[in-house]
Design an enzyme around this catalytic site. Structure first.
Site, mmCIF file in Angstrom:
data_model
loop_
_atom_site.group_PDB
_atom_site.id
_atom_site.type_symbol
_atom_site.label_atom_id
_atom_site.label_comp_id
_atom_site.label_asym_id
_atom_site.label_seq_id
_atom_site.Cartn_x
_atom_site.Cartn_y
_atom_site.Cartn_z
ATOM 1 N N LYS A 82 46.330 27.276 -27.275
ATOM 2 C CA LYS A 82 46.962 28.600 -27.372
ATOM 3 C C LYS A 82 47.498 29.022 -26.010
ATOM 4 C CE LYS A 82 45.688 33.265 -29.017
ATOM 5 N NZ LYS A 82 44.560 34.033 -29.603
ATOM 6 N N SER A 157 45.971 36.828 -33.116
ATOM 7 C CA SER A 157 46.955 36.386 -32.146
ATOM 8 C C SER A 157 47.086 34.861 -32.039
ATOM 9 C CB SER A 157 46.595 36.958 -30.764
ATOM 10 O OG SER A 157 45.323 36.495 -30.336
ATOM 11 N N SER A 181 41.287 37.263 -34.177
ATOM 12 C CA SER A 181 42.506 36.502 -33.898
ATOM 13 C C SER A 181 42.475 35.032 -34.292
ATOM 14 C CB SER A 181 42.856 36.609 -32.405
ATOM 15 O OG SER A 181 43.306 37.900 -32.099
#
Length: 476
Positions: A82, A157, A181
């Site tokens: 990520k 996210s 997330s």
């Protein structure tokens, strides 16, 4: 042989060791899919073909020359990272155009652990600015879309990570979870995702989260694949503020995925811990179907009334805003931030220290009340989200960041409970809407009891398989 991306990570690893499959061929296969499909689903911000191919060639050499019994668990397996986190020598934008040209000079602690485990880094997955919203839209990459319907958001996210795995661009991916997330995008993309116990994965070397809200974890198509990746991510550091209870000697999360959970005491509730939130009828139907399945599998399921009045959401919002304000941004670049980020930072900067400390104290009080209510049970079941996957732009349509924030809370009212308490939590794929969109249920476990959640999730996966359900983009 099946298409490479049809193979689980565990199956790929076995074929590497038997020399029936080449890590280089696998990387080339995924890089081709990323090139063709990555922007369509908004999976990556940065792709690293040279790094990935070099790591794959190194893995292939080790597979030829070293004792298979001594090879690391992830050798040759692709793991996207990520883009909130650092991979040395690779761009790290944090989802913001302000940092579009920033290059990391070191690895995150868990990234270094993944290197040691033999992982191959395909690139950095899409994330919203600083990971603050529950959707993945920014100014530096296409929006992350659920591969099941590319007019809809992949969540956030860790939206890019989920889109990558669900579209067959990687076998699994790393994500992080500070308020849902990992579980949010796992739900809307039809994946299994694990938010581990607070302190299970180190936050070294740079991330400082004094409440321990955020933790790194895996997203995968199968429970066993997620457990394999979690074993590699599990890493402590003496300087960490929080540590999770250690696993028993010789225990692994992967072993838990192949073990029956036994008869468990399961609490359940679908009443949102935010009074103004409403759970969609199709989400409720999936919740009740999961309750019935747990009972059919022999578990003792009890519906409980959650001891929450919604006030924790106000205090969580205060902490979230102060956290946003604490992100170092050059003053001259502040105007380049997205409206929600600027709104949160302004709110955080105007929050007096006593108000922030009160919010922290109230979240600890909430955690104690929640853990006390959950104490008689091994597992707690809730919906992961209040709504099915929503259209792109759903949260930002009004142009008002305050309205956007309220919509996010109503979309994911269950998500931050585990971040506040520190409990492990997972999203389990739990059927679809009438239109074929994925729905997910959340299971929360006792502190340190990821293994119980993994065993139970594997049992649900066997009883109600989801792996062979794939979106149209999977077959291209």
């Amino acid at each position: 042989m099946s298409e490479i991306h049809d193979l689980s990570a565990l199956r790929q690893a076995a074929l590497f060791r038997s020399r029936e499959l080449s890590p280089v061929d696998v990387v080339e296969h995924y890089l081709d899919r990323v090139q063709r499909l990555g922007d369509e689903v908004g999976a990556f911000i940065t792709v690293t073909p040279e790094l990935a191919l070099q790591q794959a060639r190194n893995a292939e050499r080790r597979l030829r020359t070293e004792d298979p019994a001594h090879l690391p668990a992830l050798l040759g397996l692709c793991v996207p990272i990520k883009d909130l986190d650092m991979v040395a020598g690779v761009r790290c934008t944090r989802g913001s155009r302000v940092f579009a040209d920033q290059v990391a000079d070191a690895d995150e602690g868990y990234v270094a652990a993944l290197r040691r485990a033999g992982a191959v880094f395909l690139g950095k997955t899409n994330t919203p600015e600083f990971g603050l919203p529950c959707y993945t839209e920014n100014e530096i990459a296409p929006p992350a879309r659920t591969p099941w319907d590319t007019t809809r958001s992949a969540g956030g996210s860790s939206g890019g990570a989920a889109a990558a795995v669900a579209a067959g661009l990687a076998p699994f991916a790393q994500g992080s979870d500070g308020g849902g997330s990992i579980r949010i995008p796992a739900s809307v993309c039809g994946l299994f995702g694990i938010k581990p116990t607070r302190g299970r994965v180190t936050s070294a070397p740079l991330r400082v989260d004094t409440l321990g809200l955020a933790v790194t974890g895996p997203l995968a198509r199968t429970v066993a694949d997620a457990a394999l990746l979690l074993d590699a991510l599990t890493l402590g550091d003496p300087a960490d503020l929080f540590t999770a209870p250690p696993l028993p000697a010789g225990e692994t999360f992967l072993a838990a995925a192949h073990r029956e959970p036994g008869r468990l005491r399961v609490a359940c509730f679908a009443t949102p811990p935010l009074p103004e939130a409403t759970v969609h009828p199709e989400v409720l139907a999936a919740y009740h179907a999961t309750v019935r399945l747990l009972e059919e599998l022999g578990h003792d399921v009890t519906e409980i009334t959650p001891p929450f009045d919604g006030s924790h959401m106000r205090h969580f919002a205060t902490v979230w805003a102060v956290t946003a304000a604490g992100i170092p941004v050059p003053a001259a670049a502040e105007h380049r931030l997205r409206p929600l980020t600027r709104w949160l930072r302004d709110r955080g900067q105007r929050t007096p220290a006593p108000v922030y400390l009160e919010a922290v104290g109230e979240l600890r009080r909430f955690a104690r009340a929640a853990l006390a209510a959950f104490a008689p049970y091994d597992v707690v079941l809730t919906p992961t989200l209040a709504l099915p996957p929503v259209p792109l732009g759903y949260f930002t349509a009004s142009g008002d960041p305050a309205d956007e924030f309220e919509k996010m809370n109503a979309f994911t009212p269950f998500g931050n409970i585990a971040n506040i308490t520190g409990q492990p939590a997972v999203n389990v794929p739990s059927g679809t809407t009438a239109d074929g969109l994925p729905l997910g249920m959340m299971l929360l476990g006792r502190i340190g009891a990821e293994a119980t959640l993994i065993s139970l999730s594997a049992q649900l996966e066997a009883a109600r398989p989801w792996r062979d359900r794939t979106p149209e983009v999977w077959h291209r």
